[in-house]
Design an enzyme around this catalytic site. Sequence first.
Site, PDB file in Angstrom:
ATOM      1  N   ASP A 471      -3.071  -0.516  -3.136  1.00 44.46           N
ATOM      2  CA  ASP A 471      -2.635  -1.909  -3.194  1.00 44.46           C
ATOM      3  C   ASP A 471      -3.780  -2.847  -2.803  1.00 44.46           C
ATOM      4  O   ASP A 471      -4.803  -2.429  -2.235  1.00 44.46           O
ATOM      5  CB  ASP A 471      -1.463  -2.073  -2.203  1.00 44.46           C
ATOM      6  N   ASP A 541       5.851  -7.371  -8.537  1.00 47.22           N
ATOM      7  CA  ASP A 541       6.793  -7.230  -7.421  1.00 47.22           C
ATOM      8  C   ASP A 541       8.172  -7.732  -7.820  1.00 47.22           C
ATOM      9  O   ASP A 541       9.132  -7.568  -7.076  1.00 47.22           O
ATOM     10  CB  ASP A 541       6.300  -8.026  -6.202  1.00 47.22           C
TER      11      ASP A 541
HETATM   12  C1  DGJ Z   1       2.616  -5.486  -2.418  1.00 48.01           C
HETATM   13  C2  DGJ Z   1       3.099  -4.475  -3.412  1.00 48.01           C
HETATM   14  O1  DGJ Z   1       3.150  -5.033  -4.681  1.00 48.01           O
HETATM   15  C3  DGJ Z   1       4.442  -3.939  -2.967  1.00 48.01           C
HETATM   16  O2  DGJ Z   1       4.946  -3.046  -3.917  1.00 48.01           O
HETATM   17  C4  DGJ Z   1       4.296  -3.283  -1.626  1.00 48.01           C
HETATM   18  O3  DGJ Z   1       3.486  -2.154  -1.746  1.00 48.01           O
HETATM   19  C5  DGJ Z   1       3.720  -4.258  -0.627  1.00 48.01           C
HETATM   20  N1  DGJ Z   1       2.515  -4.867  -1.114  1.00 48.01           N
HETATM   21  C6  DGJ Z   1       3.446  -3.586   0.684  1.00 48.01           C
HETATM   22  O4  DGJ Z   1       2.821  -4.406   1.569  1.00 48.01           O
END
Ligand code: DGJ
Length: 721
Positions: A471, A541
């Site tokens: 990430d 997300d």
């Molecule tokens: C952003 C990501 O897109 C999410 O899926 C998740 O992993 C969060 N970060 C965790 O902090």
Amino acid sequence: MAIIYCEQRKMFYLESKDVTYAFYINKIGFPEHLYYGKRVGHDALNYAYSGGATSHRAYIPEVNISYNDLPAEAPFYGNGDFREPMVQIMDGKGDRLIQLVYESHEILPVKPALPGMPSLRGGETLKLTLKDMTRELRVILYYTVYEDASAIVRHTEIVNSGTESVDLLRAYSFCLDLPRNDYELITLHGAWARECEMERVPMHHGVMAVDSKRGSSSATNNPFMAVVSPHTDEFHGEAYGCNLVWSGSYVLKAEAGIGGASRILGGINDFDFRWKLCAGETFCTPEAVLVYSSEGLNKMSQSFHDLYRGYLIPEKHVYSPRPVVINNWEGTYFDFDNERLMAIVDAVRGTGIDTFVLDDGWFGARNHAKAGLGDWVVNTEKLKGGLKTIIDYVHNAGLKFGLWFEPEMVNPDSDLYRAHPDWAIHCPGHEPMLSRTQMVLDLTRAEVRDYLVDAVSAILDTHDIDYVKWDSNRALTENFSLGLNADCQQEFHTRWTLGLYDIFERIINSHPDIFFEGCSSGGARFDAGMLYYFPQIWTSDDTDAYMRTRIQYGTSLAYPLSSLSCHVSICPNHQTGRTTPFATRAAIAHLGATGYELDTARMIAEEIAAIPAQVEAYHAMEELILCGDSYRLESTMEGNYFAEMVVAKDRSRAVLTVFRALVMANAETKRVYPVGLEENAVYRIPELEIELHGSTIMNVGLVPKFVREDFTAAVFTFEKI
Ligand code: DGJ
């Protein structure tokens, strides 16, 4: 032979699948672009030259040639071409003029990999060396052709073979001069949780651009641009798609010129860019992928998909079934312990879900987003017995284990920051900005990269980990490195991205058995550079099924469905507050690399009971997602419906998904026209308990019967008999 050189005419014909790209070396040694489009004959293509209108024309006196009149392969600055240049330099005397002429060319059977950055594998490559008329500076243009994709892949090298350094002020990857200026531009703008919204505007005279100044390719504008004819739609008309194999700051520009033509170009963003090229050094640009379609946007996308699956995405994973994950992020956020995670695992035993992914929060003091980033040490207060306990539990349940990392970042409240505050990007004398309470590590510095490689590898090498989600949750600010001299500070963004690639190379290459998924708050770094390392990327997300129809539609313009990571999550949806049927969430998540992301231990029985059939249905269509041709039929960006079809290359199977956003009382009949089937073949459609000819299905169409509910989906399967 795919690259043909006609010595007599000094003309190059580059042939990929069904396209021709042509240019020639004109009488002043300037490589003049001739054509890019549908396959044409090996004719003297300069017969159709037209300089078009002029204004205060500046010309070379002896030959009366003006660079401004010429379509260029590598336009330069300062000699009368008033359009956007591809290369700009300044030498020690402040001289910024260059004039590039043909020096030599070579046809390479295989393209050499680009040093330190992602590139497509492949194929026959033309290496065209141009030399500056007044100094020892060379610009080398590379063009790669592909037998099975209608695309040309380009990149550029700038070689300082002189004895003094020069500053590169602009070093784009490509320039493509097109013969008309009445095109329209399609770009993918967006934001967090709203990535890849399509925008289509007519080109106007002057320069139009999309870019990122964020240090990453960004959700704001994806590094993609399609230049299309005014009547182009998904199935008809011309489309030139441009995409960069680069994950950092970039720019893509389109300039409609006064002469009736237009210029498309781009590469690393030259905003806040200056690269000191010392004597003997070479600067290599990222690759640009230039796809041509004469049959609309679907054909353009299929070419991108074929190219990326065949030549970019890691071969080991590209066509293999993907893990069907249960990810705990939306289920628990930071609030978990062994028991809670084990309950999630218990709930999915026997459902077909095959991988448990432990997301953010397992390390350091990471109980919220304000602390712990950078400390890649297991939090044993939270996870008693360390990661081993939960990993063993997952494996004993017959699932694989995945783990989240965000290596590029650091919270000020972390042991790493306390030990090395200077490793976080900052510019002395200025207060650093925070974003999600975190700072970015200075990846231009070798010691920082070494630390990260060691810290992440220490976890991967001492645990039985099958999957990593990588990430990255903020953009770069205070672009400055303590490790760079003052006169090299504007190399910062580019060097940071190269530093990131170095880490990917070292961690990913040394763990070939681990499956790596990319992520950047969803799709803030969804680009072809990432796909070289990560077979799939968390698309957004936003897991709301309606929003996903828009986001996945836009993302599929350039990127194959198998690279779109798509999860079924809980409702009301955490991002939109909307409730959509569980079956719809699955139908939309099946149009990519599918998975689940919710607290399975707290789901209603009816929904958890539906998972095995959903996973089975996904596996039944998985090969289509991995290898098939996808067709976008309808978009919720334009109306009430989304429809997408995926067809096997041999046309023996297909799946059509139709989504209706809102119910309307007494609505008009909705008819959908499937595509891509074999006209004379007979297909069984189990959902309708009927057998029909392909010609019938495609011409008479289908009428989906939706239940009376908002956000419903109907899925049809076509099996050739
Ligand atoms: C952003 C990501 O897109 C999410 O899926 C998740 O992993 C969060 N970060 C965790 O902090």
